[in-house]
Motif scaffolding. Structure first.
Motif, PDB file in Angstrom:
ATOM      1  N   MET A  25       1.081  -1.247  -0.162  1.00  0.00           N
ATOM      2  CA  MET A  25       0.147  -0.091   0.094  1.00  0.00           C
ATOM      3  C   MET A  25       0.976   1.485   0.061  1.00  0.00           C
ATOM      4  N   ASP A  26       0.866   1.922  -0.948  1.00  0.00           N
ATOM      5  CA  ASP A  26       1.564   3.265  -1.233  1.00  0.00           C
ATOM      6  C   ASP A  26       0.817   4.317  -0.217  1.00  0.00           C
ATOM      7  N   HIS A  27       1.954   4.845   0.571  1.00  0.00           N
ATOM      8  CA  HIS A  27       1.243   5.832   1.565  1.00  0.00           C
ATOM      9  C   HIS A  27       0.216   7.115   0.477  1.00  0.00           C
ATOM     10  N   GLN A  28       0.861   7.608  -0.373  1.00  0.00           N
ATOM     11  CA  GLN A  28       0.196   8.659  -0.778  1.00  0.00           C
ATOM     12  C   GLN A  28      -1.362   8.084  -1.628  1.00  0.00           C
ATOM     13  N   ARG A  29      -1.060   6.921  -2.014  1.00  0.00           N
ATOM     14  CA  ARG A  29      -2.371   6.410  -2.845  1.00  0.00           C
ATOM     15  C   ARG A  29      -3.189   6.089  -1.830  1.00  0.00           C
ATOM     16  N   TYR A  30      -3.011   5.862  -0.618  1.00  0.00           N
ATOM     17  CA  TYR A  30      -3.923   5.421   0.692  1.00  0.00           C
ATOM     18  C   TYR A  30      -4.569   6.758   1.052  1.00  0.00           C
ATOM     19  N   LEU A  31      -3.827   7.851   1.009  1.00  0.00           N
ATOM     20  CA  LEU A  31      -4.361   9.061   1.326  1.00  0.00           C
ATOM     21  C   LEU A  31      -5.262   9.683   0.288  1.00  0.00           C
ATOM     22  N   LYS A  47     -12.367  -6.297   2.043  1.00  0.00           N
ATOM     23  CA  LYS A  47     -12.887  -7.148   1.029  1.00  0.00           C
ATOM     24  C   LYS A  47     -11.589  -7.955   0.237  1.00  0.00           C
ATOM     25  N   LEU A  48     -10.704  -7.209   0.071  1.00  0.00           N
ATOM     26  CA  LEU A  48      -9.618  -7.791  -0.260  1.00  0.00           C
ATOM     27  C   LEU A  48      -8.954  -8.877   0.530  1.00  0.00           C
ATOM     28  N   VAL A  49      -8.731  -8.509   1.720  1.00  0.00           N
ATOM     29  CA  VAL A  49      -8.432  -9.636   2.501  1.00  0.00           C
ATOM     30  C   VAL A  49      -9.245 -10.861   2.905  1.00  0.00           C
ATOM     31  N   LEU A  50     -10.554 -10.526   2.732  1.00  0.00           N
ATOM     32  CA  LEU A  50     -11.354 -11.613   2.620  1.00  0.00           C
ATOM     33  C   LEU A  50     -11.274 -12.633   1.342  1.00  0.00           C
ATOM     34  N   LEU A  51     -10.905 -11.996   0.079  1.00  0.00           N
ATOM     35  CA  LEU A  51     -10.682 -12.656  -1.050  1.00  0.00           C
ATOM     36  C   LEU A  51      -9.484 -13.596  -1.045  1.00  0.00           C
ATOM     37  N   CYS A  52      -8.507 -12.805  -0.468  1.00  0.00           N
ATOM     38  CA  CYS A  52      -7.046 -13.476  -0.254  1.00  0.00           C
ATOM     39  C   CYS A  52      -6.404 -13.426   1.120  1.00  0.00           C
ATOM     40  N   SER A  53      -6.569 -14.289   2.024  1.00  0.00           N
ATOM     41  CA  SER A  53      -6.207 -13.940   3.180  1.00  0.00           C
ATOM     42  C   SER A  53      -4.627 -13.659   3.322  1.00  0.00           C
ATOM     43  N   LYS A  54      -3.985 -14.205   2.553  1.00  0.00           N
ATOM     44  CA  LYS A  54      -2.469 -13.948   2.509  1.00  0.00           C
ATOM     45  C   LYS A  54      -2.105 -12.647   2.765  1.00  0.00           C
ATOM     46  N   VAL A  55      -2.966 -11.751   2.089  1.00  0.00           N
ATOM     47  CA  VAL A  55      -2.814 -10.222   1.973  1.00  0.00           C
ATOM     48  C   VAL A  55      -2.973  -9.709   3.645  1.00  0.00           C
ATOM     49  N   LYS A  56      -3.503 -10.260   4.441  1.00  0.00           N
ATOM     50  CA  LYS A  56      -3.692  -9.789   5.829  1.00  0.00           C
ATOM     51  C   LYS A  56      -2.566  -9.169   6.643  1.00  0.00           C
ATOM     52  N   PRO A  57      -1.393 -10.221   6.557  1.00  0.00           N
ATOM     53  CA  PRO A  57      -0.348  -9.859   7.178  1.00  0.00           C
ATOM     54  C   PRO A  57       0.692  -8.478   6.649  1.00  0.00           C
ATOM     55  N   LEU A  75      -1.051  -6.091   4.952  1.00  0.00           N
ATOM     56  CA  LEU A  75      -2.027  -4.789   5.280  1.00  0.00           C
ATOM     57  C   LEU A  75      -1.710  -4.621   6.785  1.00  0.00           C
ATOM     58  N   GLU A  76      -1.229  -5.333   7.705  1.00  0.00           N
ATOM     59  CA  GLU A  76      -1.360  -5.098   8.885  1.00  0.00           C
ATOM     60  C   GLU A  76       0.065  -4.428   9.093  1.00  0.00           C
ATOM     61  N   GLN A  77       1.055  -5.146   8.502  1.00  0.00           N
ATOM     62  CA  GLN A  77       2.265  -4.367   8.407  1.00  0.00           C
ATOM     63  C   GLN A  77       2.434  -2.853   7.952  1.00  0.00           C
ATOM     64  N   ARG A  78       1.886  -2.706   6.705  1.00  0.00           N
ATOM     65  CA  ARG A  78       1.681  -1.473   6.204  1.00  0.00           C
ATOM     66  C   ARG A  78       0.966  -0.441   7.075  1.00  0.00           C
ATOM     67  N   PHE A  79       0.128  -0.927   7.662  1.00  0.00           N
ATOM     68  CA  PHE A  79      -0.649   0.188   9.050  1.00  0.00           C
ATOM     69  C   PHE A  79       0.497   0.311  10.061  1.00  0.00           C
ATOM     70  N   SER A  80       0.887  -0.754  10.410  1.00  0.00           N
ATOM     71  CA  SER A  80       1.964  -0.597  11.558  1.00  0.00           C
ATOM     72  C   SER A  80       2.981   0.514  10.992  1.00  0.00           C
ATOM     73  N   ILE A  81       3.521   0.489   9.655  1.00  0.00           N
ATOM     74  CA  ILE A  81       4.416   1.565   9.434  1.00  0.00           C
ATOM     75  C   ILE A  81       3.807   2.899   9.127  1.00  0.00           C
ATOM     76  N   LEU A  82       2.414   2.912   8.856  1.00  0.00           N
ATOM     77  CA  LEU A  82       1.890   4.442   8.963  1.00  0.00           C
ATOM     78  C   LEU A  82       1.792   4.722  10.498  1.00  0.00           C
TER      79      LEU A  82
END
Length: 84
Positions: free
Chosen positions: A1-7, A24-34, A36-43
């Motif tokens: 997740m690019d910071h600017q794109r998220y904004l 919805k993306l996480v529910l479609l592909c559970s491998k994305v969850k970690p 996503l969590e990492q990117r929010f941690s960085i933010l």
């Protein structure tokens, strides 16, 4: 997740719809969850020293993410809510 794109997503869709889209993306592909969590941690690490009023979008996003993950990945029983 690019910071600017998220904004941009938050600016155009709002926090609730953006988190809904990511969920919805996480529910479609559970491998994305970690990832996503990492990117929010960085933010969070990047904005932890910023005043809350300057990063209210992040606070709202994290609150919505917590609710979404609790509902879909938590151990709580929500069957009573469906009755109401």
């Amino acid at each position: 997740m690019d910071h600017q794109r998220y904004l941009e997503l938050v600016a155009y869709l709002g926090e609730v719809k953006t988190i809904g889209l990511l969920l919805k993306l996480v529910l479609l592909c559970s491998k994305v969850k970690p990832y996503l969590e990492q990117r929010f941690s960085i933010l969070f690490s990047h904005y932890e020293t910023v005043a809350e009023d300057r990063a209210s979008w992040l606070v709202k996003s994290l609150e919505n993410l917590q609710v979404a993950f609790s509902v879909y990945f938590g151990q709580a029983d929500f069957s009573l809510i469906q009755i109401i």
